[in-house]
Structure formats: C-alpha cells, structure tokens
Design a protein around this motif. Structure first.
Motif, PDB file in Angstrom:
ATOM      1  N   ILE A  55       0.842  -1.188   0.000  1.00  0.00           N
ATOM      2  CA  ILE A  55       0.000   0.000   0.000  1.00  0.00           C
ATOM      3  C   ILE A  55       0.877   1.237   0.000  1.00  0.00           C
ATOM      4  O   ILE A  55       1.966   1.259   0.608  1.00  0.00           O
ATOM      5  N   GLY A  56       0.446   2.251  -0.727  1.00  0.00           N
ATOM      6  CA  GLY A  56       1.072   3.568  -0.719  1.00  0.00           C
ATOM      7  C   GLY A  56       0.038   4.610  -0.357  1.00  0.00           C
ATOM      8  O   GLY A  56      -1.041   4.290   0.160  1.00  0.00           O
ATOM      9  N   LEU A  57       0.364   5.841  -0.620  1.00  0.00           N
ATOM     10  CA  LEU A  57      -0.594   6.899  -0.305  1.00  0.00           C
ATOM     11  C   LEU A  57      -1.801   6.876  -1.234  1.00  0.00           C
ATOM     12  O   LEU A  57      -2.899   7.275  -0.828  1.00  0.00           O
ATOM     13  N   TRP A  58      -1.618   6.400  -2.464  1.00  0.00           N
ATOM     14  CA  TRP A  58      -2.709   6.472  -3.440  1.00  0.00           C
ATOM     15  C   TRP A  58      -2.942   5.164  -4.176  1.00  0.00           C
ATOM     16  O   TRP A  58      -3.750   5.117  -5.098  1.00  0.00           O
ATOM     17  N   GLU A  59      -2.295   4.094  -3.782  1.00  0.00           N
ATOM     18  CA  GLU A  59      -2.451   2.810  -4.454  1.00  0.00           C
ATOM     19  C   GLU A  59      -2.338   1.677  -3.450  1.00  0.00           C
ATOM     20  O   GLU A  59      -1.540   1.748  -2.512  1.00  0.00           O
ATOM     21  N   VAL A  60      -3.128   0.640  -3.654  1.00  0.00           N
ATOM     22  CA  VAL A  60      -3.115  -0.529  -2.791  1.00  0.00           C
ATOM     23  C   VAL A  60      -3.236  -1.776  -3.658  1.00  0.00           C
ATOM     24  O   VAL A  60      -3.926  -1.761  -4.686  1.00  0.00           O
ATOM     25  N   CYS A  61      -2.557  -2.842  -3.252  1.00  0.00           N
ATOM     26  CA  CYS A  61      -2.556  -4.098  -4.003  1.00  0.00           C
ATOM     27  C   CYS A  61      -2.971  -5.238  -3.078  1.00  0.00           C
ATOM     28  O   CYS A  61      -2.430  -5.376  -1.961  1.00  0.00           O
ATOM     29  N   PHE A  62      -3.913  -6.056  -3.553  1.00  0.00           N
ATOM     30  CA  PHE A  62      -4.388  -7.217  -2.817  1.00  0.00           C
ATOM     31  C   PHE A  62      -4.218  -8.461  -3.680  1.00  0.00           C
ATOM     32  O   PHE A  62      -4.099  -8.391  -4.901  1.00  0.00           O
ATOM     33  N   ALA A  63      -4.276  -9.599  -2.999  1.00  0.00           N
ATOM     34  CA  ALA A  63      -4.215 -10.896  -3.681  1.00  0.00           C
ATOM     35  C   ALA A  63      -5.227 -11.836  -3.032  1.00  0.00           C
ATOM     36  O   ALA A  63      -4.878 -12.669  -2.195  1.00  0.00           O
ATOM     37  N   GLY A  64      -6.479 -11.659  -3.408  1.00  0.00           N
ATOM     38  CA  GLY A  64      -7.542 -12.472  -2.829  1.00  0.00           C
ATOM     39  C   GLY A  64      -7.931 -12.056  -1.434  1.00  0.00           C
ATOM     40  O   GLY A  64      -8.236 -12.906  -0.585  1.00  0.00           O
ATOM     41  N   MET A  65      -7.960 -10.754  -1.162  1.00  0.00           N
ATOM     42  CA  MET A  65      -8.279 -10.233   0.173  1.00  0.00           C
ATOM     43  C   MET A  65      -9.793 -10.246   0.381  1.00  0.00           C
ATOM     44  O   MET A  65     -10.556  -9.717  -0.432  1.00  0.00           O
ATOM     45  N   ILE A  66     -10.254 -10.861   1.484  1.00  0.00           N
ATOM     46  CA  ILE A  66     -11.662 -10.868   1.866  1.00  0.00           C
ATOM     47  C   ILE A  66     -11.759 -10.277   3.273  1.00  0.00           C
ATOM     48  O   ILE A  66     -11.092 -10.749   4.208  1.00  0.00           O
ATOM     49  N   LEU A  67     -12.572  -9.253   3.405  1.00  0.00           N
ATOM     50  CA  LEU A  67     -12.672  -8.530   4.663  1.00  0.00           C
ATOM     51  C   LEU A  67     -13.980  -8.879   5.366  1.00  0.00           C
ATOM     52  O   LEU A  67     -15.038  -9.008   4.736  1.00  0.00           O
ATOM     53  N   GLU A  68     -13.890  -8.988   6.686  1.00  0.00           N
ATOM     54  CA  GLU A  68     -15.073  -9.340   7.458  1.00  0.00           C
ATOM     55  C   GLU A  68     -16.109  -8.213   7.466  1.00  0.00           C
ATOM     56  O   GLU A  68     -17.308  -8.470   7.491  1.00  0.00           O
ATOM     57  N   MET A  69     -15.630  -6.958   7.475  1.00  0.00           N
ATOM     58  CA  MET A  69     -16.566  -5.832   7.523  1.00  0.00           C
ATOM     59  C   MET A  69     -17.176  -5.495   6.170  1.00  0.00           C
ATOM     60  O   MET A  69     -18.031  -4.622   6.083  1.00  0.00           O
ATOM     61  N   ASP A  70     -16.785  -6.209   5.136  1.00  0.00           N
ATOM     62  CA  ASP A  70     -17.337  -5.964   3.801  1.00  0.00           C
ATOM     63  C   ASP A  70     -18.672  -6.701   3.655  1.00  0.00           C
ATOM     64  O   ASP A  70     -18.704  -7.941   3.714  1.00  0.00           O
ATOM     65  N   PRO A  71     -19.757  -5.973   3.476  1.00  0.00           N
ATOM     66  CA  PRO A  71     -21.055  -6.670   3.347  1.00  0.00           C
ATOM     67  C   PRO A  71     -21.159  -7.502   2.084  1.00  0.00           C
ATOM     68  O   PRO A  71     -21.928  -8.471   2.044  1.00  0.00           O
ATOM     69  N   THR A  72     -20.392  -7.188   1.064  1.00  0.00           N
ATOM     70  CA  THR A  72     -20.456  -7.955  -0.182  1.00  0.00           C
ATOM     71  C   THR A  72     -19.634  -9.233  -0.119  1.00  0.00           C
ATOM     72  O   THR A  72     -19.859 -10.156  -0.910  1.00  0.00           O
ATOM     73  N   GLN A  73     -18.645  -9.301   0.787  1.00  0.00           N
ATOM     74  CA  GLN A  73     -17.789 -10.473   0.974  1.00  0.00           C
ATOM     75  C   GLN A  73     -17.142 -10.924  -0.347  1.00  0.00           C
ATOM     76  O   GLN A  73     -17.063 -12.112  -0.648  1.00  0.00           O
ATOM     77  N   LYS A  74     -16.682  -9.967  -1.099  1.00  0.00           N
ATOM     78  CA  LYS A  74     -16.002 -10.299  -2.351  1.00  0.00           C
ATOM     79  C   LYS A  74     -14.500 -10.306  -2.136  1.00  0.00           C
ATOM     80  O   LYS A  74     -13.973  -9.708  -1.179  1.00  0.00           O
ATOM     81  N   SER A  75     -13.823 -10.944  -3.052  1.00  0.00           N
ATOM     82  CA  SER A  75     -12.376 -11.077  -2.979  1.00  0.00           C
ATOM     83  C   SER A  75     -11.735  -9.999  -3.862  1.00  0.00           C
ATOM     84  O   SER A  75     -12.089  -9.848  -5.032  1.00  0.00           O
ATOM     85  N   TYR A  76     -10.787  -9.269  -3.270  1.00  0.00           N
ATOM     86  CA  TYR A  76     -10.116  -8.179  -3.976  1.00  0.00           C
ATOM     87  C   TYR A  76      -8.784  -8.695  -4.538  1.00  0.00           C
ATOM     88  O   TYR A  76      -7.973  -9.286  -3.814  1.00  0.00           O
ATOM     89  N   HIS A  77      -8.576  -8.435  -5.819  1.00  0.00           N
ATOM     90  CA  HIS A  77      -7.350  -8.857  -6.508  1.00  0.00           C
ATOM     91  C   HIS A  77      -6.764  -7.670  -7.271  1.00  0.00           C
ATOM     92  O   HIS A  77      -7.503  -6.801  -7.767  1.00  0.00           O
ATOM     93  N   GLY A  78      -5.439  -7.638  -7.372  1.00  0.00           N
ATOM     94  CA  GLY A  78      -4.754  -6.640  -8.173  1.00  0.00           C
ATOM     95  C   GLY A  78      -4.531  -5.324  -7.447  1.00  0.00           C
ATOM     96  O   GLY A  78      -4.809  -5.178  -6.247  1.00  0.00           O
ATOM     97  N   CYS A  79      -3.983  -4.364  -8.183  1.00  0.00           N
ATOM     98  CA  CYS A  79      -3.650  -3.042  -7.650  1.00  0.00           C
ATOM     99  C   CYS A  79      -4.725  -2.045  -8.083  1.00  0.00           C
ATOM    100  O   CYS A  79      -5.109  -2.004  -9.259  1.00  0.00           O
ATOM    101  N   TRP A  80      -5.140  -1.227  -7.117  1.00  0.00           N
ATOM    102  CA  TRP A  80      -6.233  -0.293  -7.346  1.00  0.00           C
ATOM    103  C   TRP A  80      -5.845   1.082  -6.826  1.00  0.00           C
ATOM    104  O   TRP A  80      -5.013   1.227  -5.926  1.00  0.00           O
TER     105      TRP A  80
END
Length: 279
Positions: A55-80
């Motif tokens: 993670i930086g100030l303006w970019e973050v990268c995940f590799a199959g991240m699933i968060l408990e507080m996310d109501p959609t429970q989707k998996s985040y991949h790549g840099c955004w």
C-alpha cells in the motif's frame, strides 16, 4: 577585454550557506515526490501468503483479500487506486484517520518543498548566481522574500517530521488495519519520506542561519563606513593636541574642539623684527 569576475571558490560564507540550503530544498522535493507517487510505504513479506501485498498513499494491491466488515464479501485482486469506487464499503477500514492525515500532510509538504525550491532558485538568480563582478556593487538580498522562504521551509520540515512519525507508529500498532502486522514492514517509499524530512530540517537550519546573518548585517554598520568615521576623529584629536602645545609656547589661548579650524602655520615674529615707535 572581459570584466574581472569573482571566482566561485572565493564566495563569502553566507553565500555558501544559502546554496547548501538551496541544494537541500531540491533533494527534499525530489525525495518527497518519489515517495508521494510510489506505493511501497507498507509491504507484506513476499514469502508469506497474505491477501495484502502493498500500500502507498494512493495505491493498494491485494491478492484475494476478503474482509469481514465488507457486506459484499467479495475477494479483492490486483492493484487499485485507493479512492476507487470498488472500495466504497471498506473505505473507513482502508483509510483510517491517521492515514488520511498522512495523505494530506505529504501533499502539503510536496507543494511547500516545490514552492521553497522555486523561491530559493529565484533568489539565487537575483543575487548573482555563482559569480559577481568585482567592479559592481553586489545586489541587495531580498529580505522579505528570504523570510517567507525560511518560514515555508521550517513549516515543511516540522510537518514532514511529524507525518513520518505518525505513519510509522500507527502502521505498526494499529491491529485493526492490515492483517498479520508481524509479517508486514515499512518499505523504501517510507524511507524516502524520512530522508526528505531530514533534508528539509537541514535546509531550514541553513536558511535560518542565513536570515540571522542578514539581520546582523542590517543592525551593524558596514566596516568601510566605520573606518571612514574613525579616521577624521583621530586626525582632529592629534591636530588639537599639537595646536595646544604650539599656542601654549606663545601665551595664546586655543580651542580644542574637533571642529575648529587647524592652527596657522605662520611663525611668530622674532625680537629683532619688532618695530618700536618713540615719541
């Protein structure tokens, strides 16, 4: 024939001091710019499997991240982009208050460093750059502009120092932020921000000392003027003493004021030249 110029190796001390501050301003601006655009502030160890990568100030990268507080429970991949609509539901977790403070503070420091370097460069050009004409009076330092420059540099140094401390402490101690904090570390983008803070501190010290030297020069008269005022005083005192001793031999009274006219060099008449009138 070209006019003689003062070589760059014979500049005065305050000129060297100002140019050191100018160089530190430039280095600080370059380092904070690289840290501003690079995403390697906080990174996960590559050998550890984690949904979080970097993670930086303006970019973050995940590799199959699933968060408990996310109501959609989707998996985040790549840099955004960190403020992308994709992270709307988890933005409060992804960008806590101290992280938003870091973003705003580094942005302000980047703008301040750019402005301070531009002002310092303009002052450097106006005051003669690296050479000065020996037959020409040196240009006067822009006093107000130098004060504004010093204030911006000092403010940027203080703000950047506080920012790197805040990010370094909370990134390691906030257990509700990125998972597995024991397997994450502060990377080279954060290191560049720390180096930028140090160079801003060095620039502020140099410019503050430069301002103090200029103030001292404005309070004290120039050496040429001081010597010009002491020479007539010594002459008048010597002349007054000589006239007192000369006039005392002939019984005449003299004034010892420094502003009296110098005594006459005409010799008194001898006794043989005196004229007597008899009735």
């Amino acid at each position: 024939m070209a006019r003689d110029k003062k070589p760059w190796t014979k500049r005065d001390g305050k000129r060297w001091l100002f140019e050191v501050g100018l160089l530190c301003n430039l280095v600080a601006a370059i380092l904070v710019l690289i840290a501003f655009v690079s995403p390697y502030w906080y990174v996960s160890w590559p050998r550890v499997f984690s949904g979080f990568k970097l993670i930086g100030l303006w970019e973050v990268c995940f590799a199959g991240m699933i968060l408990e507080m996310d109501p959609t429970q989707k998996s985040y991949h790549g840099c955004w982009w960190i403020v992308a609509p994709e992270f709307y539901n988890v933005r409060s977790w992804l960008m806590p208050a101290w992280f938003v403070f870091t973003q705003v503070a580094v942005t302000l420091c980047l703008v301040a460093d750019m402005i301070s370097f531009g002002m310092a460069f303009v002052i450097w050009l106006r005051t003669g750059m690296t050479q000065r004409d020996l037959y020409k009076k040196p240009p006067r330092d822009p006093f107000k502009m130098i004060h504004v420059l010093c204030g911006i540099t000092v403010g940027s140094a203080i703000l950047m120092s506080c920012t790197v401390v805040v990010f370094g402490v909370f990134a390691e101690t906030d257990l509700n932020w990125m998972p597995y904090p024991d397997f994450n570390y502060l990377s080279w983008s954060y290191g560049l921000a720390v180096c930028s803070a140090f160079f801003s501190i060095f620039a502020s010290i140099a410019q503050t000392t430069y301002v103090m030297i200029i103030r001292q020069e404005l309070r004290d008269p120039p050496k040429d003027m001081a010597s010009a005022t002491t020479i007539p005083t010594l002459w008048t005192k010597t002349a007054a003493a000589a006239s007192d001793s000369r006039y005392a031999q002939h019984g005449q009274s003299t004034a010892t004021s420094a502003w009296d006219d110098p005594p006459s060099t005409k010799k008194p008449p001898r006794k043989s030249d005196d004229v007597f009138i008899f009735e």
